[in-house]
Write a protein that holds these residues in place. Structure first.
Motif, mmCIF file in Angstrom:
data_model
loop_
_atom_site.group_PDB
_atom_site.id
_atom_site.type_symbol
_atom_site.label_atom_id
_atom_site.label_comp_id
_atom_site.label_asym_id
_atom_site.label_seq_id
_atom_site.Cartn_x
_atom_site.Cartn_y
_atom_site.Cartn_z
ATOM 1 N N LYS A 144 5.168 15.543 13.772
ATOM 2 C CA LYS A 144 5.175 16.474 12.635
ATOM 3 C C LYS A 144 5.801 17.823 12.994
ATOM 4 O O LYS A 144 6.425 18.463 12.151
ATOM 5 N N SER A 145 5.662 18.228 14.247
ATOM 6 C CA SER A 145 6.248 19.506 14.668
ATOM 7 C C SER A 145 7.746 19.396 14.913
ATOM 8 O O SER A 145 8.422 20.408 15.135
ATOM 9 N N LYS A 146 8.265 18.159 14.880
ATOM 10 C CA LYS A 146 9.690 17.935 15.122
ATOM 11 C C LYS A 146 10.454 17.611 13.845
ATOM 12 O O LYS A 146 11.596 17.151 13.895
ATOM 13 N N GLY A 147 9.810 17.810 12.698
ATOM 14 C CA GLY A 147 10.496 17.581 11.434
ATOM 15 C C GLY A 147 10.203 16.243 10.804
ATOM 16 O O GLY A 147 11.087 15.654 10.172
ATOM 17 N N PHE A 148 8.962 15.762 10.977
ATOM 18 C CA PHE A 148 8.561 14.471 10.415
ATOM 19 C C PHE A 148 7.414 14.666 9.435
ATOM 20 O O PHE A 148 6.462 15.405 9.709
ATOM 21 N N GLU A 149 7.507 14.010 8.271
ATOM 22 C CA GLU A 149 6.457 14.074 7.261
ATOM 23 C C GLU A 149 6.131 12.672 6.766
ATOM 24 O O GLU A 149 6.993 11.782 6.791
ATOM 25 N N VAL A 150 4.909 12.460 6.365
ATOM 26 C CA VAL A 150 4.467 11.202 5.765
ATOM 27 C C VAL A 150 3.990 11.493 4.353
ATOM 28 O O VAL A 150 3.297 12.486 4.125
ATOM 29 N N ILE A 151 4.373 10.642 3.417
ATOM 30 C CA ILE A 151 3.882 10.734 2.041
ATOM 31 C C ILE A 151 3.214 9.411 1.710
ATOM 32 O O ILE A 151 3.864 8.365 1.682
ATOM 33 N N GLY A 152 1.916 9.430 1.489
ATOM 34 C CA GLY A 152 1.198 8.216 1.150
ATOM 35 C C GLY A 152 1.321 7.902 -0.329
ATOM 36 O O GLY A 152 1.088 8.771 -1.172
ATOM 37 N N VAL A 153 1.695 6.673 -0.637
ATOM 38 C CA VAL A 153 1.744 6.198 -2.023
ATOM 39 C C VAL A 153 0.729 5.073 -2.141
ATOM 40 O O VAL A 153 0.934 3.977 -1.627
ATOM 41 N N SER A 154 -0.396 5.368 -2.792
ATOM 42 C CA SER A 154 -1.492 4.419 -2.853
ATOM 43 C C SER A 154 -1.375 3.464 -4.033
ATOM 44 O O SER A 154 -1.070 3.872 -5.148
ATOM 45 N N PHE A 155 -1.662 2.194 -3.766
ATOM 46 C CA PHE A 155 -1.725 1.175 -4.809
ATOM 47 C C PHE A 155 -3.170 0.946 -5.256
ATOM 48 O O PHE A 155 -3.529 -0.137 -5.697
ATOM 49 N N ASP A 156 -3.976 1.969 -5.141
ATOM 50 C CA ASP A 156 -5.352 1.889 -5.624
ATOM 51 C C ASP A 156 -5.403 1.968 -7.142
ATOM 52 O O ASP A 156 -4.448 2.418 -7.787
ATOM 53 N N SER A 157 -6.534 1.564 -7.702
ATOM 54 C CA SER A 157 -6.769 1.715 -9.138
ATOM 55 C C SER A 157 -7.991 2.586 -9.409
ATOM 56 O O SER A 157 -8.228 3.001 -10.549
ATOM 57 N N LYS A 158 -8.779 2.859 -8.372
ATOM 58 C CA LYS A 158 -9.969 3.698 -8.514
ATOM 59 C C LYS A 158 -9.820 4.949 -7.659
ATOM 60 O O LYS A 158 -9.685 4.864 -6.431
ATOM 61 N N ALA A 159 -9.869 6.107 -8.303
ATOM 62 C CA ALA A 159 -9.645 7.376 -7.609
ATOM 63 C C ALA A 159 -10.664 7.614 -6.500
ATOM 64 O O ALA A 159 -10.322 8.096 -5.418
ATOM 65 N N ASP A 160 -11.930 7.272 -6.750
ATOM 66 C CA ASP A 160 -12.967 7.526 -5.746
ATOM 67 C C ASP A 160 -12.724 6.721 -4.475
ATOM 68 O O ASP A 160 -12.916 7.224 -3.358
ATOM 69 N N ASP A 161 -12.301 5.454 -4.623
ATOM 70 C CA ASP A 161 -12.016 4.622 -3.455
ATOM 71 C C ASP A 161 -10.833 5.172 -2.672
ATOM 72 O O ASP A 161 -10.835 5.194 -1.432
ATOM 73 N N TRP A 162 -9.814 5.615 -3.386
ATOM 74 C CA TRP A 162 -8.622 6.196 -2.773
ATOM 75 C C TRP A 162 -8.979 7.442 -1.969
ATOM 76 O O TRP A 162 -8.633 7.562 -0.786
ATOM 77 N N LYS A 163 -9.716 8.364 -2.611
ATOM 78 C CA LYS A 163 -10.080 9.617 -1.954
ATOM 79 C C LYS A 163 -10.972 9.383 -0.738
ATOM 80 O O LYS A 163 -10.810 10.027 0.303
ATOM 81 N N ALA A 164 -11.914 8.444 -0.882
ATOM 82 C CA ALA A 164 -12.819 8.158 0.232
ATOM 83 C C ALA A 164 -12.061 7.611 1.435
ATOM 84 O O ALA A 164 -12.324 7.998 2.577
ATOM 85 N N ALA A 172 -4.035 13.257 7.017
ATOM 86 C CA ALA A 172 -3.821 14.675 6.740
ATOM 87 C C ALA A 172 -2.520 14.980 6.024
ATOM 88 O O ALA A 172 -2.169 16.145 5.837
ATOM 89 N N TRP A 173 -1.789 13.959 5.621
ATOM 90 C CA TRP A 173 -0.501 14.157 4.971
ATOM 91 C C TRP A 173 -0.638 14.039 3.447
ATOM 92 O O TRP A 173 -1.651 13.544 2.950
ATOM 93 N N PRO A 174 0.376 14.471 2.691
ATOM 94 C CA PRO A 174 0.328 14.406 1.221
ATOM 95 C C PRO A 174 0.138 12.986 0.708
ATOM 96 O O PRO A 174 0.616 12.022 1.312
ATOM 97 N N GLN A 175 -0.562 12.884 -0.402
ATOM 98 C CA GLN A 175 -0.850 11.602 -1.036
ATOM 99 C C GLN A 175 -0.484 11.644 -2.512
ATOM 100 O O GLN A 175 -0.562 12.697 -3.146
ATOM 101 N N MET A 176 -0.121 10.487 -3.058
ATOM 102 C CA MET A 176 0.151 10.375 -4.483
ATOM 103 C C MET A 176 -0.190 8.975 -4.961
ATOM 104 O O MET A 176 -0.145 8.019 -4.187
ATOM 105 N N SER A 177 -0.581 8.869 -6.230
ATOM 106 C CA SER A 177 -0.894 7.563 -6.809
ATOM 107 C C SER A 177 -0.905 7.676 -8.330
ATOM 108 O O SER A 177 -1.255 8.722 -8.881
ATOM 109 N N ASP A 178 -0.518 6.583 -9.008
ATOM 110 C CA ASP A 178 -0.673 6.526 -10.459
ATOM 111 C C ASP A 178 -1.876 5.659 -10.826
ATOM 112 O O ASP A 178 -2.135 5.412 -12.008
ATOM 113 N N LEU A 179 -2.613 5.205 -9.792
ATOM 114 C CA LEU A 179 -3.851 4.435 -9.964
ATOM 115 C C LEU A 179 -3.651 3.207 -10.850
ATOM 116 O O LEU A 179 -4.508 2.858 -11.651
ATOM 117 N N LYS A 180 -2.514 2.539 -10.660
ATOM 118 C CA LYS A 180 -2.213 1.337 -11.436
ATOM 119 C C LYS A 180 -2.233 0.074 -10.575
ATOM 120 O O LYS A 180 -1.773 -0.977 -11.009
#
Length: 227
Positions: A144-164, A172-180
């Motif tokens: 990460k200190s050398k210019g690397f980032e991770v973006i998680g794209v979750s295939f979850d459908s339940k927000a609580d399960d995803w967050k947990a 510790a990296w950014p996350q995104m999901s449309d919960l579909k």
């Protein structure tokens, strides 16, 4: 040793460029189609390997390992060559979803802005995803200190399960999901039909890696970013 077989298991907005999205998804599917025969050969021998292991014949199973390794290498080489022709160098297709706080974010918030970005497709209910996550985490912390980032794209459908799951695994990296779930735009846009899956982008947002797992992820990042 036989590999663990996780296999079994556009800088423009996607909404504004559906033809680009469809093109990338079709290219990704083409890779699977062209490399399938090589994988099928591997799978046939793996079935025999599994049978002998289940029967307790470890010697017979051991004897199949060199053939399995050779067939897997043949499959991987075939897939890599097809990826080079059809996918590598293609621009990423954007996705817009909500983050863990419900804020709308897009891949283009990070991708194509100078950093290598790993788009990591996963879900809380996916066992192989959880198994692979420590490897993703270790490489994130290393690079990460050398210019690397991770973006998680979750295939979850339940927000609580995803967050947990994010909290439990220390992602510790950014996350995104449309919960579909499997109806996720991520699956459609990138032609994803199994997870874990990932796509590695260079600083310009062009694809330079696909499905980098286990030692392959670290090896590719070392090649691009150094030790």
């Amino acid at each position: 040793m036989v590999l663990g077989l996780a296999l079994v298991s556009c800088t423009e907005k996607a909404q504004k460029a559906p033809e680009a999205v469809n093109d990338l998804a079709q290219k990704m599917k083409k890779v699977d189609e062209l490399s399938a025969p090589a994988f099928n050969e591997f799978e046939k021998v793996y079935a025999k390997y599994a049978e002998t292991m289940q029967a307790g014949d470890k010697a017979a199973a051991k004897a199949l390992e060199p053939q399995l390794d050779s067939l897997y290498d043949a499959f991987k080489n075939k897939r890599d060559s097809v990826l080079q022709i059809h996918v590598y160098g293609q621009p990423f297709a954007d996705l817009t979803m909500n983050d863990l706080e419900g804020k709308s974010v897009s891949l283009s918030d990070w991708a194509g802005k100078g950093k290598y970005v790993l788009i990591d497709f996963w879900a809380s209910w996916c066992g192989p995803c959880r198994q692979e996550m420590p490897n993703v985490k270790a490489n994130y912390e290393k690079y990460k200190s050398k210019g690397f980032e991770v973006i998680g794209v979750s295939f979850d459908s339940k927000a609580d399960d995803w967050k947990a799951a994010v909290s439990q695994m220390g992602m510790a990296w950014p996350q995104m999901s449309d919960l579909k779930g499997w109806g996720s735009e991520g699956a459609k846009v990138y032609g994803i039909n199994s997870i874990p899956a990932n796509v590695l982008l260079d600083g310009e947002g062009k694809i330079v890696g696909v499905d980098l797992r286990d030692d392959d992820l670290g090896a590719r990042l070392e090649e691009l970013l150094g030790k």
